[in-house]
Each structure stands twice: as C-alpha cells, then as structure tokens.
Design a protein around this motif. Sequence first.
Motif, PDB file in Angstrom:
ATOM      1  N   ILE A  10       0.728  -1.123  -0.009  1.00 52.59           N
ATOM      2  CA  ILE A  10       0.296  -0.006  -0.033  1.00 52.59           C
ATOM      3  C   ILE A  10       1.062   1.327  -0.051  1.00 52.59           C
ATOM      4  O   ILE A  10       1.916   1.305   0.863  1.00 52.59           O
ATOM      5  CB  ILE A  10      -0.906  -0.001   1.205  1.00 52.59           C
ATOM      6  N   CYS A  11       0.398   2.187  -0.984  1.00 53.20           N
ATOM      7  CA  CYS A  11       1.379   3.369  -1.021  1.00 53.20           C
ATOM      8  C   CYS A  11       1.021   3.921   0.260  1.00 53.20           C
ATOM      9  O   CYS A  11      -0.248   4.923   0.290  1.00 53.20           O
ATOM     10  CB  CYS A  11       1.318   4.182  -2.221  1.00 53.20           C
ATOM     11  N   THR A  12       1.742   4.151   1.269  1.00 47.04           N
ATOM     12  CA  THR A  12       1.324   4.895   2.490  1.00 47.04           C
ATOM     13  C   THR A  12       2.354   6.211   2.751  1.00 47.04           C
ATOM     14  O   THR A  12       2.455   7.009   3.552  1.00 47.04           O
ATOM     15  CB  THR A  12       1.599   4.150   3.919  1.00 47.04           C
ATOM     16  N   GLN A  13       3.530   6.132   1.845  1.00 43.57           N
ATOM     17  CA  GLN A  13       4.564   6.925   2.167  1.00 43.57           C
ATOM     18  C   GLN A  13       4.723   7.845   0.887  1.00 43.57           C
ATOM     19  O   GLN A  13       5.689   8.525   0.935  1.00 43.57           O
ATOM     20  CB  GLN A  13       5.873   6.357   2.521  1.00 43.57           C
ATOM     21  N   GLY A  14       4.051   7.706  -0.142  1.00 48.65           N
ATOM     22  CA  GLY A  14       4.155   8.505  -1.383  1.00 48.65           C
ATOM     23  C   GLY A  14       3.801   9.944  -1.109  1.00 48.65           C
ATOM     24  O   GLY A  14       2.799  10.129  -0.078  1.00 48.65           O
ATOM     25  N   PRO A  15       3.885  10.986  -1.775  1.00 44.81           N
ATOM     26  CA  PRO A  15       3.522  12.277  -1.460  1.00 44.81           C
ATOM     27  C   PRO A  15       2.026  12.536  -1.612  1.00 44.81           C
ATOM     28  O   PRO A  15       1.428  13.746  -1.180  1.00 44.81           O
ATOM     29  CB  PRO A  15       4.537  13.155  -2.215  1.00 44.81           C
ATOM     30  N   TYR A  16       1.376  11.810  -2.453  1.00 48.96           N
ATOM     31  CA  TYR A  16      -0.131  12.095  -3.078  1.00 48.96           C
ATOM     32  C   TYR A  16      -1.194  11.253  -2.355  1.00 48.96           C
ATOM     33  O   TYR A  16      -2.085  11.729  -2.048  1.00 48.96           O
ATOM     34  CB  TYR A  16      -0.064  11.985  -4.577  1.00 48.96           C
ATOM     35  N   CYS A  17      -0.744  10.110  -2.426  1.00 47.13           N
ATOM     36  CA  CYS A  17      -2.052   9.130  -2.116  1.00 47.13           C
ATOM     37  C   CYS A  17      -2.670   9.396  -0.842  1.00 47.13           C
ATOM     38  O   CYS A  17      -3.751   9.308  -0.544  1.00 47.13           O
ATOM     39  CB  CYS A  17      -1.588   7.700  -1.952  1.00 47.13           C
ATOM     40  N   GLU A  18      -1.914   9.919   0.348  1.00 43.92           N
ATOM     41  CA  GLU A  18      -2.631  10.344   1.508  1.00 43.92           C
ATOM     42  C   GLU A  18      -3.529  11.382   1.249  1.00 43.92           C
ATOM     43  O   GLU A  18      -4.275  11.846   2.189  1.00 43.92           O
ATOM     44  CB  GLU A  18      -1.577  10.316   2.649  1.00 43.92           C
ATOM     45  N   GLY A  49       6.409   2.960  -0.390  1.00 45.02           N
ATOM     46  CA  GLY A  49       6.637   4.084  -0.736  1.00 45.02           C
ATOM     47  C   GLY A  49       6.001   4.529  -2.057  1.00 45.02           C
ATOM     48  O   GLY A  49       4.913   3.625  -2.467  1.00 45.02           O
ATOM     49  N   CYS A  50       6.031   5.363  -2.913  1.00 45.31           N
ATOM     50  CA  CYS A  50       5.178   5.734  -4.152  1.00 45.31           C
ATOM     51  C   CYS A  50       5.499   4.602  -5.082  1.00 45.31           C
ATOM     52  O   CYS A  50       6.240   3.998  -5.138  1.00 45.31           O
ATOM     53  CB  CYS A  50       5.626   7.033  -4.682  1.00 45.31           C
ATOM     54  N   LEU A  51       4.223   4.184  -5.368  1.00 44.68           N
ATOM     55  CA  LEU A  51       4.142   3.269  -6.334  1.00 44.68           C
ATOM     56  C   LEU A  51       4.183   3.704  -7.973  1.00 44.68           C
ATOM     57  O   LEU A  51       3.904   3.143  -9.048  1.00 44.68           O
ATOM     58  CB  LEU A  51       2.772   2.531  -6.069  1.00 44.68           C
ATOM     59  N   ASN A  52       4.486   5.075  -8.180  1.00 43.06           N
ATOM     60  CA  ASN A  52       4.700   5.658  -9.220  1.00 43.06           C
ATOM     61  C   ASN A  52       3.409   5.658 -10.024  1.00 43.06           C
ATOM     62  O   ASN A  52       3.215   5.713 -11.345  1.00 43.06           O
ATOM     63  CB  ASN A  52       5.688   5.110 -10.222  1.00 43.06           C
ATOM     64  N   GLN A  53       2.147   5.775  -9.485  1.00 42.98           N
ATOM     65  CA  GLN A  53       0.950   5.904 -10.208  1.00 42.98           C
ATOM     66  C   GLN A  53       0.078   7.102  -9.300  1.00 42.98           C
ATOM     67  O   GLN A  53      -1.056   7.039  -9.211  1.00 42.98           O
ATOM     68  CB  GLN A  53      -0.050   4.706 -10.047  1.00 42.98           C
ATOM     69  N   CYS A  54       0.772   8.065  -8.970  1.00 40.42           N
ATOM     70  CA  CYS A  54       0.003   9.175  -8.417  1.00 40.42           C
ATOM     71  C   CYS A  54      -0.893  10.130  -8.972  1.00 40.42           C
ATOM     72  O   CYS A  54      -1.002   9.908  -9.892  1.00 40.42           O
ATOM     73  CB  CYS A  54       1.201  10.306  -8.187  1.00 40.42           C
ATOM     74  N   GLY A  55      -2.023  10.200  -8.099  1.00 39.09           N
ATOM     75  CA  GLY A  55      -3.208  10.686  -8.935  1.00 39.09           C
ATOM     76  C   GLY A  55      -4.163   9.818  -8.882  1.00 39.09           C
ATOM     77  O   GLY A  55      -5.457  10.313  -9.293  1.00 39.09           O
ATOM     78  N   PRO A  58      -5.976   6.336  -3.238  1.00 38.67           N
ATOM     79  CA  PRO A  58      -4.820   5.460  -2.741  1.00 38.67           C
ATOM     80  C   PRO A  58      -4.675   4.360  -3.479  1.00 38.67           C
ATOM     81  O   PRO A  58      -5.644   3.648  -3.929  1.00 38.67           O
ATOM     82  CB  PRO A  58      -5.270   5.108  -1.119  1.00 38.67           C
ATOM     83  N   MET A  59      -3.368   3.799  -3.511  1.00 34.57           N
ATOM     84  CA  MET A  59      -3.047   2.637  -4.557  1.00 34.57           C
ATOM     85  C   MET A  59      -2.517   1.390  -3.809  1.00 34.57           C
ATOM     86  O   MET A  59      -1.670   1.768  -2.669  1.00 34.57           O
ATOM     87  CB  MET A  59      -1.845   3.337  -5.618  1.00 34.57           C
ATOM     88  N   LEU A  60      -3.132   0.544  -4.032  1.00 31.43           N
ATOM     89  CA  LEU A  60      -2.256  -0.787  -3.687  1.00 31.43           C
ATOM     90  C   LEU A  60      -2.110  -1.887  -4.741  1.00 31.43           C
ATOM     91  O   LEU A  60      -2.832  -1.881  -5.786  1.00 31.43           O
ATOM     92  CB  LEU A  60      -2.848  -1.281  -2.387  1.00 31.43           C
TER      93      LEU A  60
HETATM   94  S1  FES Z   1       2.061   8.957  -4.032  1.00 27.70           S
HETATM   95 FE1  FES Z   1       1.200   6.766  -4.256  1.00 27.70          FE
HETATM   96  S2  FES Z   1       1.336   6.170  -5.976  1.00 27.70           S
HETATM   97 FE2  FES Z   1       2.646   7.849  -5.864  1.00 27.70          FE
END
Ligand code: FES
Length: 145
Positions: A10-18, A49-55, A58-60
């Motif tokens: 789960i992207c919990t540490q990327g800058p956008y999903c939260e 971290g970021c899964l590179n699918q920002c926007g 939340p991504m998993l």
């Molecule tokens: S911040 Fe979640 S995929 Fe980039």
Amino acid sequence: MAQFEKHVFICTQGPYCEFDGDPTAIFDRLKRLVGAHGLNEKIRINKAGCLNQCGHGPMLVVYPEATWYGNVQVDDVEEIVDRHLLNGEVIERLRYIAPPGNNKHVDHYPAEVRAFKDATEEMQKKRAALRQATLAQIQARAQAE
Ligand code: FES
C-alpha cells in the motif's frame, strides 16, 4: 516461517495518495482483518513508498498476481480481503490498469500538496545525510579501536 503466498503493498509513504484517502488506515485495517482470519503467515501487508501511479490513489497492489487497485478507500478493505485475498477474485470496480507512458497525474492537486511533497523530499534528503554521518561516525570509532 515459510515464504508468504501473497504480498499487499500500500502506498502509505508517497506524497500524493494520502491526499486521496487514508492509506495508513487502509494498511491498519488490512493488517487487522488478515490477522483476524489467521493469515499473518501467508499474507504479508506492507507499507510502501510511491508506486509511481500518483493521482489514482490510494493505490495498492497484490502480488504475485500483480493486481492493482486504485482509489481504494477504507470501506473497500473488507471486500478486498473477502473477495480477493481469501477467494482470489479480482474486484473489477477497483481495478487499476496503468495506461502506457507516464502514469502520474498530479496537476489537479492544490499548491499545498505540492509544498508537502517538496517538504517531504527535503526531509528524506536530511535523513539520508544523517544516516551517512552516523555510518561515518561508527566506522571512525571502529577504526580507532
Ligand atoms: S504517491 Fe501513491 S502512487 Fe505515488
């Protein structure tokens, strides 16, 4: 302990999903439900971290089948556990299939989110520098002994 049969990242540490939902709460609920089913030794729930699918968060993503889910909300977690993790069924309404090319779509976030991203990156740089300094201190002490 044997190898896990499934990993959920789960992207919990990327800058956008939260800013699309509450990925930490999703993580917590997944962990709790997987544990409640007695599956902690078969299914690993990981923060990522970021899964590179920002926007699209939340991504998993669930491996080994490499099934991606986007715009996941806390209320979706029980269904993911029951249908996918326990029964192997892909939940089409949540499924995310990355289009070819750049999959980051972040222009719609307000300036405050971009400022948060910049501040987060700055903190990560400081952490890396502190780690390097700490390693250098440890090595210097070991050489002196
Ligand atoms: S911040 Fe979640 S995929 Fe980039």
